[in-house]
Design an enzyme around this catalytic site. Structure first.
Site, mmCIF file in Angstrom:
data_model
loop_
_atom_site.group_PDB
_atom_site.id
_atom_site.type_symbol
_atom_site.label_atom_id
_atom_site.label_comp_id
_atom_site.label_asym_id
_atom_site.label_seq_id
_atom_site.Cartn_x
_atom_site.Cartn_y
_atom_site.Cartn_z
ATOM 1 N N PRO A 81 41.301 42.466 53.864
ATOM 2 C CG PRO A 81 42.573 42.629 51.820
ATOM 3 C CD PRO A 81 41.363 42.888 52.722
ATOM 4 C CB ALA A 83 49.896 42.753 56.005
ATOM 5 C CB SER A 110 46.826 39.988 54.285
ATOM 6 O OG SER A 110 48.133 40.354 53.752
ATOM 7 C CG LEU A 135 47.548 36.994 44.262
ATOM 8 C CD1 LEU A 135 48.690 35.636 45.000
ATOM 9 C CD2 LEU A 135 47.134 36.103 42.989
ATOM 10 C CE LYS A 244 42.013 45.642 49.600
ATOM 11 N NZ LYS A 244 43.100 46.672 49.645
ATOM 12 N N GLY A 300 37.819 51.486 53.222
ATOM 13 C CA GLY A 300 38.247 52.676 53.679
ATOM 14 C C GLY A 300 37.285 53.501 54.276
ATOM 15 N N GLY A 301 37.819 53.639 55.339
ATOM 16 C CA GLY A 301 37.001 54.947 56.553
ATOM 17 C C GLY A 301 35.942 54.342 56.976
ATOM 18 N NE ARG A 303 38.027 53.765 61.356
ATOM 19 C CZ ARG A 303 38.720 53.307 60.236
ATOM 20 N NH1 ARG A 303 37.720 52.545 59.435
ATOM 21 N NH2 ARG A 303 39.684 53.480 59.944
ATOM 22 N N GLY A 322 39.082 47.354 57.731
ATOM 23 C CA GLY A 322 40.420 47.012 57.848
ATOM 24 C C GLY A 322 41.054 47.220 59.236
#
Length: 376
Positions: A81, A83, A110, A135, A244, A300-301, A303, A322
């Site tokens: 998610p 935003a 999101s 949420l 999360k 997270g991270g 790649r 993300g």
């Protein structure tokens, strides 16, 4: 007509976005808390894990299919998610949703999206690719309950409850810019203007040196939350509830005790508390604490396809991307997201083949080794 740039890595999408997005949107998307040490560590930590390949195995056919919360998807690479995606592209969340369907993977929307729950669902009719709703628990419990009900009614198949944001982390770029959602956009899931707008109305009520979003969180999100509120969400929802923002074994055990259906190991993209650990560094700790009782995911991270492989070897069921989705979205909308997902999926396929794994269940802890970890 100018030729489209030729991208060969996810970093290329990021570089393109840095040159294309306006400062307000770019700094919001890329910024982290304080000195952004955790933002950098999320990626660097993968470099401290080495792959132990096995050879002379028939890897002519690679199967990357997995299931998440009982739903099959084409690969363990999913969409996290993020935003306000219409700051990156006019079609925003709808473009991302269509890309997730084309790649048959899971997307988490999101609740702070600039497109409504219903409109995102309508953009992908008759789709079997899972969509989950991220949420927050608002001080207004009825508003929170309505979000859950609307997601269920629109065919979303899980709730991802963010539990690491009683207050917004101190994001220096947003403070300097006095971040505001552009006036033509709103938080589309809210009709109440206090919840729909992030900008002058919020900033006016904020303390000095606060962004409009920090003021929004302080005014709307409930900082009194405890594990009993996770149980309240479980009592309201008819679909699985995941949490999360878990980074420790202690909280992982409490999450399981609270009856959650899954855990997303996440530090909010390094946007909450700086010098929090990289998510890949704590993934194994969380998985050991959970001991197979619920599925564990990571964001997270990530790649590279090798990053995905390492997360799976350390116990993740799937990973969520993300910022790379935002960079790809700003580049070429739906097609850009598909191109980015194709690229990292192909990297994972190659990594599996070179490591001697023909399906996801072949990937084990024996396939990776942790190098010494430096102090932050």
């Amino acid at each position: 007509m100018a030729a489209q740039p030729s991208f060969v890595s996810l970093d290329d999408f990021e570089k393109h976005a840095y040159a294309r997005l306006d400062r307000n949107a770019l700094d919001y998307y890329r910024s982290g808390a304080q000195d952004m040490i955790t933002v950098r560590e999320n990626q660097r930590a993968f470099d401290r894990i080495v792959v132990r390949p096995r050879v002379l195995r028939d890897v002519s056919t690679i199967d990357m299919q997995v299931t998440v919360q009982g739903q099959p998807i084409s690969s363990p690479i999913c969409i996290a998610p993020t935003a306000m995606q219409r700051m990156a592209h006019p079609e925003g969340e709808c473009a991302t949703a269509r890309a997730s369907v084309r790649k048959d993977t899971c997307m988490i929307l999101s609740s702070w999206s600039t497109t409504s729950i219903e409109d995102v669902a309508a953009s992908t009719p008759n789709s079997h690719a899972p969509k989950w709703l991220q949420l927050y628990i608002y001080k207004d419990r009825e508003a929170t309950k309505r979000l859950i009900e609307r997601a269920q009614d629109s065919g979303y198949t899980a709730i991802a409850l963010t539990v690491d944001t009683p207050f917004l982390g101190r994001r220096l770029a947003d403070i300097r810019n006095r971040f505001q959602l552009p006036p033509h956009l709103t938080m589309a899931n809210f009709s109440d203007q206090g919840k729909a707008q992030v900008g002058k109305a919020n900033a006016a009520s904020a303390a000095d040196n606060a962004s409009g979003l920090a003021a929004y969180v302080a005014s709307q999100i409930d900082p009194t939350l405890s594990w009993k509120h996770v149980q309240w969400v479980k009592s309201v929802a008819r679909i699985p509830v995941l949490v999360k923002g878990i980074l420790t074994a202690e909280d992982a055990r409490l999450a399981v005790d609270a009856g959650v259906d899954g855990i997303i190991v996440s530090n909010h993209g390094g946007r909450q508390i700086d010098t929090a650990p990289a998510t890949i560094d704590v993934l194994e700790e969380v998985c050991r604490a959970v001991a197979g009782r619920v599925e564990v995911y990571l964001d997270g991270g990530v790649r590279r396809g090798t990053d995905v492989f390492k997360a799976l070897a350390l116990g993740a069921t799937a990973v969520f991307l993300g910022r790379p989705v935002l960079w790809a979205l700003s580049y070429n909308g739906e097609d850009g997201v598909v191109e980015m997902l194709d690229m990292i999926n192909e990297e994972l396929r190659l990594t599996m083949a070179l490591a001697g794994c023909v399906n996801i269940s072949d990937i084990s802890r024996d396939h990776v080794r942790m190098l010494a970890q430096p102090r932050l």
